[in-house]
Design an enzyme around this catalytic site. Structure first.
Site, PDB file in Angstrom:
ATOM      1  N   CYS A 344       0.841  -1.197   0.000  1.00 14.47           N
ATOM      2  CA  CYS A 344       0.000   0.000   0.000  1.00 14.47           C
ATOM      3  C   CYS A 344       0.875   1.246   0.000  1.00 14.47           C
ATOM      4  CB  CYS A 344      -0.932   0.012   1.216  1.00 14.47           C
ATOM      5  SG  CYS A 344      -1.996   1.479   1.280  1.00 14.47           S
ATOM      6  N   CYS A 347      -0.418   4.159   2.225  1.00 11.03           N
ATOM      7  CA  CYS A 347      -0.261   3.980   3.672  1.00 11.03           C
ATOM      8  C   CYS A 347       1.192   4.131   4.094  1.00 11.03           C
ATOM      9  CB  CYS A 347      -0.754   2.591   4.084  1.00 11.03           C
ATOM     10  SG  CYS A 347      -2.478   2.256   3.685  1.00 11.03           S
ATOM     11  N   ASP A 348       2.069   3.403   3.438  1.00 15.48           N
ATOM     12  CA  ASP A 348       3.434   3.250   3.930  1.00 15.48           C
ATOM     13  C   ASP A 348       4.442   4.179   3.267  1.00 15.48           C
ATOM     14  OD1 ASP A 348       2.395   1.224   5.492  1.00 15.48           O
ATOM     15  OD2 ASP A 348       2.854  -0.336   4.032  1.00 15.48           O
TER      16      ASP A 348
END
Length: 526
Positions: A344, A347-348
């Protein structure tokens, strides 16, 4: 920091506070502390029940605690909770201020009954759409139970801490100083991990359920649509889902859901669940299907055995278990998952600021990921198996305009390398020259498509060579009375709007099948 419209909305929300709260700030002389102070001052000005104190002594700065006045009840944010976390901030203000949560009363009581001391820490990023669910669940737990505490930490702001704890994916949760979990988790899932008797209690409740007319397995767009359409027919409907919302929960921007110009996955998933709850549907969340046992006679009861040992029975079953991110299946990938191997980028990505990363995959998802990451990281290497990228032309033009992106085609990733703690590189094979090359980097984002969740069905329904459930134009599988819909099937084009249509169609087909059956008593006696 807040525009006039947002201030007015927040002022309205703060009108629901019933008990005075204090914003206890821990600040230094840095720019971020000044930014946080400005936010807290704006919030305090909106309600006479909110007081701002600047004498905090937390080891993390900037940070602040939201505390119920005269008590130890509260939660802490290390960082500035804007972006996706602004909703978490608003909910924390309300709940610490005495406004009741909308969580199920059964879950609220379960939190209150927990015996033990639980000190939670969650690392999040402001661009992570999965993080708010974790932050909000743990904040609520801290408000409900005095033996639970929680601090939500912006990983991008506390990079030294992130590096020291080897946090390479968000959300990352620590409990009493030890790793507890990674990735999206809702309140029910967190409780299932710390309340050891929860799974057994859930299994006993499931065992006591009567047979359903329609049992939907899977809670994504296809499953939700199937449950709604079945329930609207007035027949007994149940839905068992490993996580309600499915892969939509991991989707950032959605701009092709017809009539809705823009939404985000978690928001759509919440709306799907609420829509299902508007009908008489028995929702069984956090239930992983393990085996399908078809009925022995036409019109008999099919059985779905669950991982917790319980079973559900139904006259018809709709399989909508969706798909998951495809893995590279190369040495080192599993060993370094969440230690540099990620799926992701939204997200990361912020955790890799200033670092070198690779994106595996040259379709739309891969190219979009590379474009997003290029604005954060030092350098992106995009690796595509085919001889050319498969993404839309407009995305390719944008990608090739970026100076810190290298595109490698006709390349097969063969191994992920690490130092025992984190990723340090990957090896790929040049398919034209048949030569191997090492790329030194700190992160790898895999974007190579989907795999259907059908491993549990290999001995029951007919599957395609790709593992998808084979269906006809009405959603029938190879088993009479068993239907399927969505990304798990052979229907082309894995899109949310298509999955919803397929789920609706499967439910209508199941109803059509049921009304043509002999009465249930006759079928069971056969």
């Amino acid at each position: 920091m807040l525009d006039a419209n947002l201030k007015q909305q927040l002022k309205t929300y703060l009108g629901n506070i019933t008990q005075p709260i204090e914003l206890v700030a821990s600040l230094d002389n840095g720019a971020k502390s000044a930014e946080l102070l400005a936010l807290l001052e704006e919030i305090a000005e909106l309600s006479d029940k909110v007081a701002l104190l600047r004498d905090g002594r937390d080891r993390r700065t900037p940070s602040f605690m939201i505390r119920r006045a005269g008590t130890d009840i509260g939660v802490r944010f290390a960082g500035i909770p804007m972006g996706h976390e602004f909703t978490s901030l608003v909910l924390a203000l309300l709940q610490v201020g005495g406004h009741p949560s909308k969580a199920a009363q059964e879950l609220i009581q379960q939190v209150k009954d927990l015996d033990g001391d639980f000190a939670f820490e969650t690392y999040f990023s402001l661009s992570c759409q999965n993080c708010p669910d974790v932050v909000q669940a743990l904040n609520l737990m801290a408000v409900l139970n005095p033996r639970i505490s929680h601090v939500a930490i912006d990983g991008a702001l506390f990079q030294d801490e992130v590096d020291a704890r080897k946090v390479m994916a968000v959300p990352s949760i620590f409990l009493n100083g030890e790793p507890f979990g990674q990735g999206r988790m809702e309140l029910e899932q967190i409780l299932a991990k710390i309340d050891t008797g929860a799974s057994a209690r859930a299994a006993e409740k499931i065992k006591a359920k009567d047979a359903f007319d329609v049992l939907v397995v899977g809670g994504g767009p296809a499953g939700a649509a199937a449950a709604i359409y079945a329930a609207r027919k007035g027949i007994r409907t149940g839905i068992a889902a490993e996580r309600f919302g499915g892969q939509v929960l991991d989707t950032m921007a959605i701009e092709n859901f017809i009539s809705v110009q823009h939404t985000e996955g978690p928001k759509l998933a919440a709306q799907l669940e609420q829509h299902v709850k508007d009908y008489d549907v028995d929702i069984m969340n956090l239930q992983r299907a393990e085996k399908l046992i078809p009925a022995k006679v036409p019109g008999g009861l099919h059985e779905v055995r669950l991982e917790n040992g319980a079973s559900l029975k139904a006259r018809t079953v709709i399989l909508s278990t969706g798909a998951r991110w495809r893995q590279m299946n190369v040495p080192g990938e599993d060993a370094y998952r969440n230690k540099g191997v990620a799926y992701c980028p939204h997200c990361d990505g912020p955790l890799y600021k200033g670092k070198r990363v690779a994106v595996i995959g040259g379709g739309n998802s891969g190219v979009e990921a590379a474009i997003d990451l290029a604005g954060i990281v030092a350098h992106v290497t995009l690796i595509e198996f085919d001889s050319q990228l498969r993404a839309d032309a407009v995305l390719q033009r944008k990608l090739y305009s970026l100076k810190n992106v290298t595109v490698i085609t006709s390349a097969l990733t063969t191994e992920v390398h690490g130092d025992g703690e984190k990723v340090i590189g990957l090896t790929y094979r040049d398919r034209n020259a048949d030569s191997s090359h090492l790329v030194e980097l700190e992160g790898i984002f895999v974007q190579i498509g989907l795999v259907p969740n059908t491993e549990w069905l290999t001995d029951s329904v007919a599957l395609s060579a790709r593992g998808e459930i084979e269906i006809d134009h009405r959603g029938h599988t190879s088993i009479e009375g068993v239907f399927a819909a969505g990304d798990v099937t052979t229907v082309p084009y894995k899109q949310i709007v298509i999955a919803m249509g397929e789920g609706s169609k499967a439910a209508l087909s199941a109803f059509d099948y049921l009304i043509r059956l002999a009465p249930m008593e006759t079928a069971q006696a056969a």
